[in-house]
Design a protein around this motif. Structure first.
Motif, mmCIF file in Angstrom:
data_model
loop_
_atom_site.group_PDB
_atom_site.id
_atom_site.type_symbol
_atom_site.label_atom_id
_atom_site.label_comp_id
_atom_site.label_asym_id
_atom_site.label_seq_id
_atom_site.Cartn_x
_atom_site.Cartn_y
_atom_site.Cartn_z
ATOM 1 N N ALA A 100 0.812 -1.222 0.000
ATOM 2 C CA ALA A 100 0.000 0.000 0.000
ATOM 3 C C ALA A 100 0.843 1.269 0.000
ATOM 4 O O ALA A 100 0.574 2.196 -0.782
ATOM 5 N N PHE A 101 1.864 1.328 0.855
ATOM 6 C CA PHE A 101 2.601 2.591 1.040
ATOM 7 C C PHE A 101 3.329 3.075 -0.216
ATOM 8 O O PHE A 101 3.145 4.217 -0.635
ATOM 9 N N PRO A 102 4.148 2.229 -0.881
ATOM 10 C CA PRO A 102 4.857 2.729 -2.079
ATOM 11 C C PRO A 102 3.912 3.148 -3.209
ATOM 12 O O PRO A 102 4.167 4.149 -3.885
ATOM 13 N N LEU A 103 2.812 2.397 -3.387
ATOM 14 C CA LEU A 103 1.881 2.719 -4.470
ATOM 15 C C LEU A 103 1.106 4.010 -4.176
ATOM 16 O O LEU A 103 0.894 4.827 -5.060
ATOM 17 N N TRP A 104 0.704 4.177 -2.904
ATOM 18 C CA TRP A 104 0.032 5.430 -2.505
ATOM 19 C C TRP A 104 0.985 6.614 -2.687
ATOM 20 O O TRP A 104 0.600 7.666 -3.190
ATOM 21 N N LEU A 105 2.250 6.423 -2.263
ATOM 22 C CA LEU A 105 3.248 7.485 -2.388
ATOM 23 C C LEU A 105 3.494 7.832 -3.855
ATOM 24 O O LEU A 105 3.661 9.008 -4.211
ATOM 25 N N ALA A 106 3.479 6.823 -4.717
ATOM 26 C CA ALA A 106 3.670 7.054 -6.162
ATOM 27 C C ALA A 106 2.545 7.914 -6.723
ATOM 28 O O ALA A 106 2.793 8.839 -7.509
ATOM 29 N N THR A 107 1.287 7.634 -6.303
ATOM 30 C CA THR A 107 0.153 8.447 -6.782
ATOM 31 C C THR A 107 0.281 9.884 -6.282
ATOM 32 O O THR A 107 0.022 10.834 -7.015
ATOM 33 N N LEU A 108 0.716 10.028 -5.030
ATOM 34 C CA LEU A 108 0.857 11.368 -4.426
ATOM 35 C C LEU A 108 1.950 12.174 -5.127
ATOM 36 O O LEU A 108 1.753 13.351 -5.479
ATOM 37 N N LEU A 109 3.094 11.526 -5.360
ATOM 38 C CA LEU A 109 4.217 12.221 -6.009
ATOM 39 C C LEU A 109 3.900 12.544 -7.464
ATOM 40 O O LEU A 109 4.357 13.566 -7.985
ATOM 41 N N THR A 110 3.113 11.687 -8.113
ATOM 42 C CA THR A 110 2.673 11.963 -9.496
ATOM 43 C C THR A 110 1.878 13.261 -9.522
ATOM 44 O O THR A 110 2.075 14.113 -10.392
ATOM 45 N N GLY A 111 0.960 13.407 -8.552
ATOM 46 C CA GLY A 111 0.140 14.622 -8.465
ATOM 47 C C GLY A 111 0.965 15.848 -8.164
ATOM 48 O O GLY A 111 0.777 16.909 -8.777
ATOM 49 N N LEU A 112 1.907 15.720 -7.223
ATOM 50 C CA LEU A 112 2.745 16.869 -6.842
ATOM 51 C C LEU A 112 3.682 17.293 -7.976
ATOM 52 O O LEU A 112 4.032 18.462 -8.102
#
Length: 209
Positions: A88-100
């Motif tokens: 969960a954590f790396p994939l959630w972080l990937a979505t967040l960093l994509t947005g940022l």
């Protein structure tokens, strides 16, 4: 059953052939993968379609692990919070960093809804930030709790049946029918939880692209 559970993942791999579809099994596999991908990718725009392979692969992985864990004498890795958080954590972080990276102002704008009264701004930013950071934990805990609860319930009812068989055979047989229905429910839960995990990830991705 142990041998069956070890060989089952190998059966999911298609056999090398010149043709795309060789038998009914590969037809069902392709149809189900197509359905999952279509369901996950419909809400996303063209940029999000790059995630199709990783999200579909994750669905297949979770589905296989969850269903294999329902066989006797097997262990379900997805009942461990450490594994679920590692997914969960790396994939959630990937979505967040994509947005940022792609749209920083819109991504940060989610932390403060439009038309918020000025005195509430600091508190609301803190609440929204906490809810954003708690998402991967919620993803991991949801999967762990649902699967662990089901497995524990099956184990407790099985133990009750074994204990009641010499004393009250009729009650034991009735309890067996409940156990059978619960097992069907658990198969459904195993499928639904795999789908929900990936669906929520795709919704987080949708916010950030």
């Amino acid at each position: 059953l142990i041998l069956l559970s070890m060989l089952f993942p190998a059966l999911l791999f298609p056999t090398p052939n010149n043709r795309w579809i060789t038998n009914r099994l590969s037809t069902i596999q392709l149809w189900s993968l197509h359905s999952i991908t279509k369901q996950l990718m419909t809400p996303l725009n063209k940029k999000g379609h790059k995630w199709a392979l990783i999200l579909t692969s994750l669905t297949t992985l979770l589905l296989t692990i969850n269903l294999l864990g329902l066989l006797p004498y097997t262990f379900t890795p997805t009942t461990q919070l450490s594994m679920n958080m590692a997914l969960a954590f790396p994939l959630w972080l990937a979505t967040l960093l994509t947005g940022l990276r792609n749209q920083p102002s819109i991504s940060l704008g989610h932390l403060l809804p439009e038309g918020t009264p000025t005195p509430l701004i600091p508190a609301l930013i803190m609440i929204e930030t906490t809810s954003l950071l708690i998402r991967p934990l919620a993803l991991g805990v949801r999967l762990t709790a649902n699967l662990t609860a089901g497995h524990l319930l099956i184990q407790l009812i099985s133990t009750a049946i074994t204990a009641l068989l010499p004393i009250m055979p009729t009650v034991s047989i009735l309890t067996t029918s409940i156990l059978f229905l619960l097992t069907i429910l658990e198969v459904a839960v195993a499928m639904i939880q795999a789908y929900v995990f990936v669906l929520l990830l795709s919704l987080y991705l949708q916010e950030n692209i």
